[in-house]
Write a protein that holds these residues in place. Structure first.
Motif, mmCIF file in Angstrom:
data_model
loop_
_atom_site.group_PDB
_atom_site.id
_atom_site.type_symbol
_atom_site.label_atom_id
_atom_site.label_comp_id
_atom_site.label_asym_id
_atom_site.label_seq_id
_atom_site.Cartn_x
_atom_site.Cartn_y
_atom_site.Cartn_z
ATOM 1 N N THR A 162 0.829 -1.211 0.000
ATOM 2 C CA THR A 162 0.000 0.000 0.000
ATOM 3 C C THR A 162 0.861 1.258 0.000
ATOM 4 O O THR A 162 0.634 2.185 -0.788
ATOM 5 N N VAL A 163 1.862 1.286 0.879
ATOM 6 C CA VAL A 163 2.737 2.456 0.976
ATOM 7 C C VAL A 163 3.569 2.617 -0.293
ATOM 8 O O VAL A 163 3.758 3.737 -0.798
ATOM 9 N N ALA A 164 4.068 1.501 -0.825
ATOM 10 C CA ALA A 164 4.903 1.564 -2.024
ATOM 11 C C ALA A 164 4.124 2.129 -3.204
ATOM 12 O O ALA A 164 4.625 2.988 -3.949
ATOM 13 N N GLN A 165 2.882 1.658 -3.391
ATOM 14 C CA GLN A 165 2.079 2.171 -4.488
ATOM 15 C C GLN A 165 1.770 3.654 -4.293
ATOM 16 O O GLN A 165 1.773 4.433 -5.249
ATOM 17 N N LEU A 166 1.541 4.061 -3.037
ATOM 18 C CA LEU A 166 1.237 5.465 -2.745
ATOM 19 C C LEU A 166 2.441 6.355 -3.039
ATOM 20 O O LEU A 166 2.323 7.384 -3.719
ATOM 21 N N VAL A 167 3.627 5.933 -2.560
ATOM 22 C CA VAL A 167 4.834 6.752 -2.720
ATOM 23 C C VAL A 167 5.331 6.720 -4.160
ATOM 24 O O VAL A 167 5.575 7.765 -4.781
ATOM 25 N N ILE A 168 5.491 5.494 -4.694
ATOM 26 C CA ILE A 168 6.017 5.373 -6.061
ATOM 27 C C ILE A 168 5.036 5.967 -7.063
ATOM 28 O O ILE A 168 5.423 6.620 -8.041
ATOM 29 N N ALA A 225 2.992 8.436 -6.539
ATOM 30 C CA ALA A 225 3.044 9.894 -6.462
ATOM 31 C C ALA A 225 4.298 10.455 -7.124
ATOM 32 O O ALA A 225 4.264 11.524 -7.754
ATOM 33 N N LEU A 226 5.418 9.726 -7.007
ATOM 34 C CA LEU A 226 6.685 10.230 -7.535
ATOM 35 C C LEU A 226 6.902 9.900 -9.004
ATOM 36 O O LEU A 226 7.348 10.745 -9.785
ATOM 37 N N LEU A 227 6.589 8.639 -9.396
ATOM 38 C CA LEU A 227 6.944 8.176 -10.734
ATOM 39 C C LEU A 227 5.764 7.716 -11.572
ATOM 40 O O LEU A 227 5.933 7.434 -12.767
ATOM 41 N N GLY A 228 4.596 7.580 -10.951
ATOM 42 C CA GLY A 228 3.430 7.086 -11.699
ATOM 43 C C GLY A 228 3.013 5.703 -11.214
ATOM 44 O O GLY A 228 3.857 4.873 -10.847
ATOM 45 N N GLY A 229 1.701 5.449 -11.244
ATOM 46 C CA GLY A 229 1.163 4.207 -10.695
ATOM 47 C C GLY A 229 1.594 2.963 -11.434
ATOM 48 O O GLY A 229 1.629 1.866 -10.864
ATOM 49 N N ALA A 230 1.949 3.077 -12.726
ATOM 50 C CA ALA A 230 2.293 1.903 -13.521
ATOM 51 C C ALA A 230 3.708 1.401 -13.262
ATOM 52 O O ALA A 230 4.065 0.308 -13.711
ATOM 53 N N VAL A 231 4.515 2.176 -12.566
ATOM 54 C CA VAL A 231 5.918 1.804 -12.354
ATOM 55 C C VAL A 231 6.044 0.510 -11.556
ATOM 56 O O VAL A 231 6.919 -0.316 -11.800
ATOM 57 N N LEU A 232 5.148 0.302 -10.583
ATOM 58 C CA LEU A 232 5.225 -0.903 -9.751
ATOM 59 C C LEU A 232 4.891 -2.158 -10.536
ATOM 60 O O LEU A 232 5.312 -3.258 -10.147
ATOM 61 N N GLY A 233 4.157 -2.030 -11.625
ATOM 62 C CA GLY A 233 3.900 -3.171 -12.511
ATOM 63 C C GLY A 233 3.031 -4.246 -11.913
ATOM 64 O O GLY A 233 3.220 -5.435 -12.217
ATOM 65 N N ALA A 234 2.050 -3.876 -11.102
ATOM 66 C CA ALA A 234 1.220 -4.885 -10.424
ATOM 67 C C ALA A 234 0.386 -5.712 -11.382
ATOM 68 O O ALA A 234 -0.031 -6.822 -11.046
ATOM 69 N N ASN A 235 0.137 -5.179 -12.590
ATOM 70 C CA ASN A 235 -0.683 -5.906 -13.565
ATOM 71 C C ASN A 235 0.133 -6.548 -14.670
ATOM 72 O O ASN A 235 -0.438 -7.024 -15.653
ATOM 73 N N ASP A 236 1.458 -6.589 -14.524
ATOM 74 C CA ASP A 236 2.282 -7.313 -15.487
ATOM 75 C C ASP A 236 1.953 -8.801 -15.427
ATOM 76 O O ASP A 236 1.763 -9.344 -14.325
ATOM 77 N N PRO A 237 1.877 -9.490 -16.567
ATOM 78 C CA PRO A 237 1.463 -10.904 -16.574
ATOM 79 C C PRO A 237 2.300 -11.805 -15.672
ATOM 80 O O PRO A 237 1.760 -12.672 -14.987
ATOM 81 N N TRP A 238 3.618 -11.616 -15.645
ATOM 82 C CA TRP A 238 4.449 -12.525 -14.859
ATOM 83 C C TRP A 238 4.257 -12.286 -13.361
ATOM 84 O O TRP A 238 4.309 -13.235 -12.562
ATOM 85 N N ILE A 239 3.994 -11.039 -12.963
ATOM 86 C CA ILE A 239 3.721 -10.754 -11.552
ATOM 87 C C ILE A 239 2.368 -11.323 -11.153
ATOM 88 O O ILE A 239 2.211 -11.893 -10.062
ATOM 89 N N LYS A 240 1.381 -11.207 -12.035
ATOM 90 C CA LYS A 240 0.066 -11.799 -11.769
ATOM 91 C C LYS A 240 0.167 -13.323 -11.650
ATOM 92 O O LYS A 240 -0.508 -13.938 -10.819
ATOM 93 N N PHE A 241 1.036 -13.954 -12.450
ATOM 94 C CA PHE A 241 1.204 -15.407 -12.380
ATOM 95 C C PHE A 241 1.840 -15.822 -11.056
ATOM 96 O O PHE A 241 1.358 -16.745 -10.382
ATOM 97 N N LEU A 242 2.941 -15.151 -10.679
ATOM 98 C CA LEU A 242 3.584 -15.483 -9.406
ATOM 99 C C LEU A 242 2.643 -15.221 -8.230
ATOM 100 O O LEU A 242 2.592 -15.996 -7.271
ATOM 101 N N SER A 243 1.888 -14.144 -8.321
ATOM 102 C CA SER A 243 0.930 -13.811 -7.269
ATOM 103 C C SER A 243 -0.142 -14.885 -7.147
ATOM 104 O O SER A 243 -0.462 -15.349 -6.049
ATOM 105 N N GLY A 244 -0.713 -15.295 -8.289
ATOM 106 C CA GLY A 244 -1.738 -16.333 -8.277
ATOM 107 C C GLY A 244 -1.203 -17.663 -7.789
ATOM 108 O O GLY A 244 -1.879 -18.384 -7.041
#
Length: 418
Positions: A38-44, A46-65
């Motif tokens: 939560t904090v990382a998405q808020l800070v990053i 605000a500074l660099l844009g919400g897409a930088v964290l890449g939470a919806n990248d396919p490989w991150i979604k696969f590892l998460s699932g």
């Protein structure tokens, strides 16, 4: 690939920070990972844009699932069949009360008080009816109650509650089509055959450095996960049931479980919980904190009203009964899984998801702090300590006898992977 490696470094760095925070503050790692996300998405963001964290990248979604699936499987595999057979009435009574009343109560409050849609209200009931096996197990382990009959009974009750949650999640939100019938039919066959085939397959081909057991289990989990997804259900549903039916075989293989835990908690679940935390909208929480408080109070009160009378009926009145009730009020893993399922399928929006996850996180902290501060059953701790000492003395005596009888030395708990 350069961006992928950079993103992987960022996520594992966040996972390491979350682990250090959990150690420093003595909280569950999953909880700290959600907060860090939560904090990382808020800070990053605000500074660099919400897409930088890449939470919806396919490989991150696969590892998460994958993390959610294996974590759910491990939760089911922790069930102790012998204790459940002995204490099944108490476990089922507490577990059902812990699920049914909060499920209906939280859904009613969401619909009639907060004026959420029927689907969003039912999802609220599912997400807030959960009990966190991870939190309860951590507390039991901290005080040495995990090996006691009391501790194992409470854990068995947690499994009943979460089984209700998983079934409700699949049955309420999965469309009943021919795909559902096929999924249910294949599931019945698989869940029936696995307890028979798995120990025989492992006995003949297992025990090798190639980790055949892990590959076999991942094949079963991914296969049934695919079938559940194909039937528009949730992949954690068959994973939890597979863990339960294999609790008497795979669940007793401590080294295998330990290796799976290393894979899951070391790599996979950080991606799941950090990603779950990254979807929390802090501005939404700040704009309407009353909604969070209403949901949190509703969850805890409905748990208290439902569970305490059942514990009293099984001679658990007083501190012991209240301690059990407060532990059953905790929520974390399945609550966040249910909330993320609702967000991913458009059942709830980002604001509603934020309220649910914040409530789930709050329920992991508040009841635990109250339980350990005011209702810790000291007589159970003394009994558990005496049991450990007695077992230790027997083990010391056994060390002197075994060489005389020329028996092979037994493995310690550490060697077995406990």
């Amino acid at each position: 690939m350069t961006e992928t490696w950079l993103l992987a470094t960022l996520w594992l760095g966040l996972a390491l920070i979350a682990t250090l925070l959990s150690i420093w503050f003595g909280i569950a790692t999953a909880l700290s990972e959600i907060v860090v996300g939560t904090v990382a998405q808020l800070v990053i963001g605000a500074l660099l844009g919400g897409a930088v964290l890449g939470a919806n990248d396919p490989w991150i979604k696969f590892l998460s699932g994958t993390g959610a699936i294996i974590l759910t499987f491990l939760a089911g595999a922790e069930l102790d069949p012998s204790v459940f057979r002995e204490k099944w009435k108490e476990a089922v009574g507490i577990g059902l009360a812990s699920f049914v009343v909060p499920f209906l109560g939280c859904a009613a409050v969401a619909h009639y008080l907060l004026h959420w849609t029927p689907q969003a209200s039912w999802l609220t009931g599912v997400a807030l009816s959960t009990t966190s096996v991870a939190v309860v197990y951590a507390v039991m382990l901290e005080f040495g109650l995990n090996t006691s009959i009391y501790g194992k009974t409470v854990l068995a009750a947690c499994f009943i509650t979460d089984l209700g949650t998983v079934l409700a999640l699949g049955l309420i939100f999965a469309p009943f089509t021919m795909k559902t019938v096929i999924f249910a039919g294949v599931g019945v066959v698989v869940f029936t055959l696995l307890p028979y085939l798995t120990p025989r397959f492992f006995k003949r081909y297992g025990g090798r450095p190639s980790e055949l057991e892990a590959k076999y289990l991942l094949l079963c989990l991914f296969g049934m996960g695919f079938l559940a997804s194909w039937a528009d259900s949730e992949a954690v549903l068959p994973a939890y049931l597979i863990g339960m039916v294999l609790a008497g075989t795979v669940g007793k293989d401590h080294m295998l479980i330990r290796r799976l835990r290393t894979l899951t908690f070391g790599l996979l679940t950080p991606f799941y919980f950090i990603r779950a935390g990254s979807f929390v909208s802090v501005p939404a929480l700040i704009a309407a904190p009353a909604i969070f408080l209403i949901l949190l109070v509703t969850k805890i009160v409905t748990k208290l009203v439902a569970v305490y009378p059942v514990t009293k009926a099984f001679n658990g009145a007083g501190k012991e009964g209240m301690y059990t009730t407060l532990l059953m009020s905790t929520g974390l893993t399945f609550g966040s899984i249910s909330a993320l399922f609702g967000l991913s399928h458009g059942i709830i929006d980002t604001s509603q998801y934020s309220y649910l996850v914040a409530t789930v996180v709050g329920s992991a902290v508040v009841p635990t702090l109250i339980a350990n501060a005011f209702f810790l059953p000291l007589h159970l701790l003394e009994a558990s300590s005496a049991s450990v000492k007695k077992t230790s003395r027997r083990a010391e005596g056994g060390k002197k006898i075994l060489p005389v009888l020329k028996r092979k030395p037994t493995k310690t708990n550490n060697e077995k992977g406990n």
